[in-house]
Design a protein around this motif. Structure first.
Motif, short mmCIF file in Angstrom:
data_model
loop_
_atom_site.label_atom_id
_atom_site.label_comp_id
_atom_site.label_asym_id
_atom_site.label_seq_id
_atom_site.Cartn_x
_atom_site.Cartn_y
_atom_site.Cartn_z
N UNK A 1 0.79 -1.23 0.00
CA UNK A 1 0.00 0.00 0.00
C UNK A 1 0.82 1.28 0.00
N UNK A 2 1.95 1.29 0.72
CA UNK A 2 2.74 2.53 0.80
C UNK A 2 3.30 2.89 -0.57
N UNK A 3 3.88 1.91 -1.25
CA UNK A 3 4.42 2.17 -2.60
C UNK A 3 3.29 2.52 -3.55
N UNK B 1 0.78 6.27 -7.09
CA UNK B 1 -0.48 6.51 -7.81
C UNK B 1 -1.31 7.63 -7.19
N UNK B 2 -1.04 7.93 -5.93
CA UNK B 2 -1.84 8.94 -5.25
C UNK B 2 -3.18 8.40 -4.77
N UNK B 3 -3.50 7.14 -5.16
CA UNK B 3 -4.79 6.58 -4.72
C UNK B 3 -4.72 6.18 -3.25
N UNK B 4 -5.84 6.29 -2.57
CA UNK B 4 -5.84 6.00 -1.13
C UNK B 4 -6.54 4.69 -0.80
N UNK C 1 2.29 6.07 -13.24
CA UNK C 1 3.13 7.10 -12.63
C UNK C 1 3.73 7.88 -13.80
N UNK C 2 3.37 9.17 -13.90
CA UNK C 2 3.65 9.91 -15.14
C UNK C 2 3.14 9.05 -16.30
#
Ligand code: URA
Length: 268
Positions: free
Chosen positions: A205-207, A212-215, A228-229
């Motif tokens: 989850x941390x990576x 991705x910015x998704x939570x 990512x980009x």
């Protein structure tokens, strides 16, 4: 630094999703008026950082790409991993430096089309300075090499690149704090820009959140492609999670499916 270079610099960090730049307090007052005007328009905030480290990094930074001593280097085209490592230096930018033994930068093939990103070093990694060398790392190696072999892909761990979101061990293996991820994430992002892989595999989850910015939780994100980009990111379980004795469902099988997807995408 002229205004155009400054704009490119700030846009680069904006593209990376970085919202805060940490600078030593001594230079905070000296921030160019042009930067002060530009940063809010790009949604970037400047925060004074009382610890040393940025100054140290600038001693080794590419001076041609960074004409003022108060900003970290604009990741220039052609930056090498060695230059990023030199820029990290004896990093004290966040509290994680206090208890670390070794900075764990990354390992593997600098030209790999596939990069695995974990959370942060554990005890074994902190002692050796190499990512994923403990139990979770051994499982990761088996998973990568075993899946590749079964799928008819000639691939060893040494052929790919492995690194973490944070480069210093969080005490007691706690999850890195958002500010630690943001400070250290700048180096992860520069590693990824430099390697420019065809795909990234986010372990846990941390990576996944950092890239991705998704939570959402990892169980919801795993097996799906994000970006990512412009680089596709496959999310899967962290190998430490797979080592836990009681897991719901069959996460090892799911992780295997995720790995198959990413390996075929990269190597077919
Ligand atoms: N867990 C991680 O996330 N990274 C390592 O390097 C080791 C364990």
């Amino acid at each position: 630094m002229d205004a155009e270079l400054l704009r490119r610099y700030l846009e680069f960090y904006q593209d990376l999703g970085i919202k805060t730049l940490y600078r030593p307090a001594a230079v905070a007052q000296a921030l160019l008026p042009a930067a002060s005007a530009l940063m809010p328009t790009l949604g970037i905030e400047a925060v004074s950082q009382p610890r040393t480290g940025v100054e140290t990094s600038l001693d080794t930074a590419d001076k041609s790409a960074c004409a003022t001593p108060d900003l970290p280097a604009l990741a220039p085209a052609g930056e090498t991993l060695f230059q990023i490592l030199a820029d990290i230096g004896d990093c004290r930018r966040c509290r994680l430096h206090e208890q670390r033994s070794k900075i764990v930068f990354g390992v593997g093939n600098e030209r790999s089309p596939l990069v695995f990103v974990g959370e942060g070093p554990g005890a074994d990694e902190d002692a050796q300075g190499i990512p994923f060398v403990g139990r979770a790392g051994q499982l990761l190696t088996q998973m990568i090499e075993g899946t590749a072999k079964r799928e008819g892909i000639a691939l060893l761990r040494a052929d790919i690149y492995i690194c973490n979101v944070v480069k210093c061990r969080p005490p007691g293996n706690r999850t890195p704090e958002p500010d630690e991820m943001e400070i250290c994430g700048q180096f992860l992002y520069r590693q990824l820009v430099t390697i420019a892989p065809k795909a990234i595999c986010a372990l846990g989850g941390t990576a996944a959140r950092a890239l991705t910015g998704h939570k959402e939780g990892v169980t919801k994100m795993r097996g799906r492609w994000f970006k990512w980009r412009d680089i596709p990111v496959m999310v899967t379980y962290h190998p430490s999670y797979l080592l836990r004795p009681y897991n719901q469902g069959n996460p090892k099988r799911e992780a295997w499916e995720d790995l198959k997807k990413v390996l075929h995408f990269v190597y077919d």
